[in-house]
Design a protein around this motif. Sequence first.
Motif, PDB file in Angstrom:
ATOM      1  N   LEU A 104       0.830  -1.204   0.000  1.00  0.00           N
ATOM      2  CA  LEU A 104       0.000   0.000   0.000  1.00  0.00           C
ATOM      3  C   LEU A 104       0.873   1.267   0.000  1.00  0.00           C
ATOM      4  CD1 LEU A 104      -3.002   0.882   0.180  1.00  0.00           C
ATOM      5  CD2 LEU A 104      -2.669   1.080   2.642  1.00  0.00           C
ATOM      6  N   VAL A 105       1.940   1.251   0.781  1.00  0.00           N
ATOM      7  CA  VAL A 105       2.844   2.404   0.845  1.00  0.00           C
ATOM      8  C   VAL A 105       3.594   2.579  -0.463  1.00  0.00           C
ATOM      9  CG1 VAL A 105       4.920   3.300   1.966  1.00  0.00           C
ATOM     10  CG2 VAL A 105       3.079   2.345   3.349  1.00  0.00           C
ATOM     11  N   GLY A 106       3.914   1.472  -1.102  1.00  0.00           N
ATOM     12  CA  GLY A 106       4.624   1.537  -2.384  1.00  0.00           C
ATOM     13  C   GLY A 106       6.086   1.184  -2.229  1.00  0.00           C
ATOM     14  N   LYS A 107       6.427  -0.041  -2.546  1.00  0.00           N
ATOM     15  CA  LYS A 107       7.808  -0.491  -2.345  1.00  0.00           C
ATOM     16  C   LYS A 107       8.700  -0.261  -3.552  1.00  0.00           C
ATOM     17  CE  LYS A 107       6.546  -5.224  -3.703  1.00  0.00           C
ATOM     18  NZ  LYS A 107       6.526  -6.644  -3.288  1.00  0.00           N
ATOM     19  N   ASP A 108       8.133   0.027  -4.702  1.00  0.00           N
ATOM     20  CA  ASP A 108       8.922   0.140  -5.931  1.00  0.00           C
ATOM     21  C   ASP A 108       9.153   1.585  -6.381  1.00  0.00           C
ATOM     22  OD1 ASP A 108       9.043  -2.656  -6.125  1.00  0.00           O
ATOM     23  OD2 ASP A 108       7.103  -2.730  -7.167  1.00  0.00           O
ATOM     24  N   ALA A 109       8.666   2.558  -5.648  1.00  0.00           N
ATOM     25  CA  ALA A 109       8.813   3.963  -6.063  1.00  0.00           C
ATOM     26  C   ALA A 109      10.259   4.424  -5.909  1.00  0.00           C
ATOM     27  CB  ALA A 109       7.890   4.848  -5.234  1.00  0.00           C
ATOM     28  N   ASP A 110      10.667   5.342  -6.785  1.00  0.00           N
ATOM     29  CA  ASP A 110      12.003   5.928  -6.702  1.00  0.00           C
ATOM     30  C   ASP A 110      11.963   7.052  -5.665  1.00  0.00           C
ATOM     31  OD1 ASP A 110      14.513   6.936  -7.027  1.00  0.00           O
ATOM     32  OD2 ASP A 110      14.173   7.790  -9.025  1.00  0.00           O
ATOM     33  N   ARG A 111      12.592   6.825  -4.538  1.00  0.00           N
ATOM     34  CA  ARG A 111      12.551   7.792  -3.441  1.00  0.00           C
ATOM     35  C   ARG A 111      13.872   8.543  -3.251  1.00  0.00           C
ATOM     36  NH1 ARG A 111       7.760   6.708  -0.891  1.00  0.00           N
ATOM     37  NH2 ARG A 111       6.899   4.629  -1.326  1.00  0.00           N
ATOM     38  N   SER A 112      14.772   8.419  -4.185  1.00  0.00           N
ATOM     39  CA  SER A 112      16.043   9.133  -4.080  1.00  0.00           C
ATOM     40  C   SER A 112      15.844  10.611  -4.403  1.00  0.00           C
ATOM     41  CB  SER A 112      17.075   8.526  -5.038  1.00  0.00           C
ATOM     42  OG  SER A 112      16.626   8.641  -6.385  1.00  0.00           O
ATOM     43  N   VAL A 113      16.593  11.471  -3.721  1.00  0.00           N
ATOM     44  CA  VAL A 113      16.572  12.911  -3.990  1.00  0.00           C
ATOM     45  C   VAL A 113      17.619  13.194  -5.067  1.00  0.00           C
ATOM     46  CG1 VAL A 113      16.933  15.212  -3.028  1.00  0.00           C
ATOM     47  CG2 VAL A 113      15.830  13.433  -1.649  1.00  0.00           C
TER      48      VAL A 113
ATOM     49  N   ALA B 233      19.200  17.511  14.859  1.00  0.00           N
ATOM     50  CA  ALA B 233      19.745  17.922  13.569  1.00  0.00           C
ATOM     51  C   ALA B 233      19.758  16.790  12.554  1.00  0.00           C
ATOM     52  CB  ALA B 233      21.169  18.461  13.765  1.00  0.00           C
ATOM     53  N   ASP B 234      19.900  15.557  13.011  1.00  0.00           N
ATOM     54  CA  ASP B 234      19.964  14.408  12.104  1.00  0.00           C
ATOM     55  C   ASP B 234      18.718  13.532  12.182  1.00  0.00           C
ATOM     56  OD1 ASP B 234      22.525  14.968  11.006  1.00  0.00           O
ATOM     57  OD2 ASP B 234      23.463  14.233  12.842  1.00  0.00           O
ATOM     58  N   ASP B 235      17.584  14.155  12.499  1.00  0.00           N
ATOM     59  CA  ASP B 235      16.326  13.407  12.599  1.00  0.00           C
ATOM     60  C   ASP B 235      15.516  13.445  11.318  1.00  0.00           C
ATOM     61  OD1 ASP B 235      16.918  12.676  15.142  1.00  0.00           O
ATOM     62  OD2 ASP B 235      15.642  14.144  16.128  1.00  0.00           O
ATOM     63  N   LEU B 236      16.117  13.878  10.220  1.00  0.00           N
ATOM     64  CA  LEU B 236      15.480  13.793   8.906  1.00  0.00           C
ATOM     65  C   LEU B 236      16.053  12.571   8.214  1.00  0.00           C
ATOM     66  CD1 LEU B 236      13.560  15.367   6.924  1.00  0.00           C
ATOM     67  CD2 LEU B 236      15.645  16.276   5.881  1.00  0.00           C
ATOM     68  N   ALA B 237      15.172  11.656   7.819  1.00  0.00           N
ATOM     69  CA  ALA B 237      15.636  10.372   7.295  1.00  0.00           C
ATOM     70  C   ALA B 237      15.037  10.073   5.925  1.00  0.00           C
ATOM     71  CB  ALA B 237      15.266   9.242   8.270  1.00  0.00           C
ATOM     72  N   PRO B 238      15.815   9.454   5.040  1.00  0.00           N
ATOM     73  CA  PRO B 238      15.244   8.963   3.780  1.00  0.00           C
ATOM     74  C   PRO B 238      14.147   7.949   4.086  1.00  0.00           C
ATOM     75  CG  PRO B 238      17.643   8.949   3.698  1.00  0.00           C
ATOM     76  CD  PRO B 238      17.269   9.221   5.122  1.00  0.00           C
ATOM     77  N   PHE B 239      13.055   8.030   3.347  1.00  0.00           N
ATOM     78  CA  PHE B 239      11.908   7.157   3.631  1.00  0.00           C
ATOM     79  C   PHE B 239      12.150   5.765   3.072  1.00  0.00           C
ATOM     80  CE2 PHE B 239       7.657   5.428   2.672  1.00  0.00           C
ATOM     81  CZ  PHE B 239       7.124   5.445   3.952  1.00  0.00           C
ATOM     82  N   GLU B 240      12.010   4.768   3.940  1.00  0.00           N
ATOM     83  CA  GLU B 240      12.164   3.361   3.558  1.00  0.00           C
ATOM     84  C   GLU B 240      10.867   2.636   3.930  1.00  0.00           C
ATOM     85  OE1 GLU B 240      15.697   1.856   5.481  1.00  0.00           O
ATOM     86  OE2 GLU B 240      16.649   3.826   5.336  1.00  0.00           O
ATOM     87  N   PRO B 241      10.083   2.185   2.931  1.00  0.00           N
ATOM     88  CA  PRO B 241       8.776   1.575   3.222  1.00  0.00           C
ATOM     89  C   PRO B 241       8.839   0.420   4.221  1.00  0.00           C
ATOM     90  CG  PRO B 241       8.987   2.021   0.877  1.00  0.00           C
ATOM     91  CD  PRO B 241      10.327   2.291   1.475  1.00  0.00           C
ATOM     92  N   GLY B 242       9.813  -0.476   4.054  1.00  0.00           N
ATOM     93  CA  GLY B 242       9.899  -1.638   4.933  1.00  0.00           C
ATOM     94  C   GLY B 242      10.131  -1.235   6.378  1.00  0.00           C
TER      95      GLY B 242
END
Length: 409
Positions: free
Chosen positions: A191-200, A391-400
């Motif tokens: 449902l969240v989407g495991k195959d989306a490109d989430r890189s900045v 300061a380091d509490d921003l994280a890349p989103f990982e569905p799993g």
Amino acid sequence: MEYVILAVVIAVIAIGAIAGLVVSGRRRQQLPPKSQAPVITAPKTTPAEPQVGEEAAPPTEEPRRTVEEVPLPEALGPEAPETVEETVEVAEAEAAPAVEVPEPTAGRLVRLRSRLSRSQNSLGKGLLSLLSREHLDEDTWEEIEETLLTADVGVAPTQELVERLRTRVKVLGTRTPDELRGLLREELVELVGKDADRSVRSTKHEEGPAVVLVVGVNGVGKTTTTGKLARVLVADGRKVVLGAADTFRAAAADQLQTWGERVGARTVRGPEGGDPASIAFDAVKEGIAEGVDTVLIDTAGRLHTKTGLMDELGKVKRVVEKHGPVDEVLLVLDATTGQNGLIQARVFAEVVDITGIVLTKLDGTAKGGIVVAVQRELGVPVKLIGLGEGADDLAPFEPGAFVDALIGD
């Protein structure tokens, strides 16, 4: 007769001698003692200026200074500054804040999982509790549906998930806790989407540095997110320039500059109330000149209901594109706002092409379903999530990792 004259002369002489002795004694009494005699000093004279044809008089020697009064270069060390300019440079270097080394971003969400799970477990635990009932009647499925809606998953995604769960539970038959947890995890990740490109997209290209616009309304933590994103990119080896294009909020530029200084990133700024598009243009120009990898531009975040101000945001993007393409437009949303955040997302998407979403304050809400809803609304992935004030509490989103935090161990 002669004797009389002689006697008179002797008397006169005697009287004169006695008078002299009296006057001398009085003078001695009036004179001060030698120890109290006043000291008379010669007045200082200024040498006259030499006239034409005359040689100038040699300068008067100044009194010699003692060894203690004259600082020797050796006393200051082998690297002592020799000029005033060098002294100022040394003082500035000592006053400059030390550049920090940001925490690596790889696996950052996993490390922050406990923080996320503390506020999100109500969704996962609620679903597992309902699915574990011996008899799953219609009332139970309605409760499951209500739990998902309360978590801001959205109507359409909720209906889809419930239908898939009903089908798989029937096929599964018996339901052990481990089987239910595995089943729910698979469906939520899907449902969240495991195959989306989430890189900045932050890698330098031929035209110049990658350009990232950060947009959003005031109050969502947009400037702070821009500063934290700079840390994320620096941690991943990028060289960054920041553009303080939010000129309408007091101290926004100062705040962003402080974030930049902490990781050694320069901030391009202008006067308060200046033209945001001009500052954004200059930031990209500086980024090209310095050969950096990424230019992050913090835009104005006033009310999204102001049509003219939203048009101005479009202007910023068009002006920046004179240098080259804009690689990312990241929309910052407050996860606690729920459906209001979706309204903001729609309006911003009409002005600029949103390429990714940053969800802040996700640690302070039990409505983790907003991840699903906003992705469905915009058709773009959540790329970063904020999980605290650090300061380091921003994280890349990982569905799993996100779903694991929802349903717990």
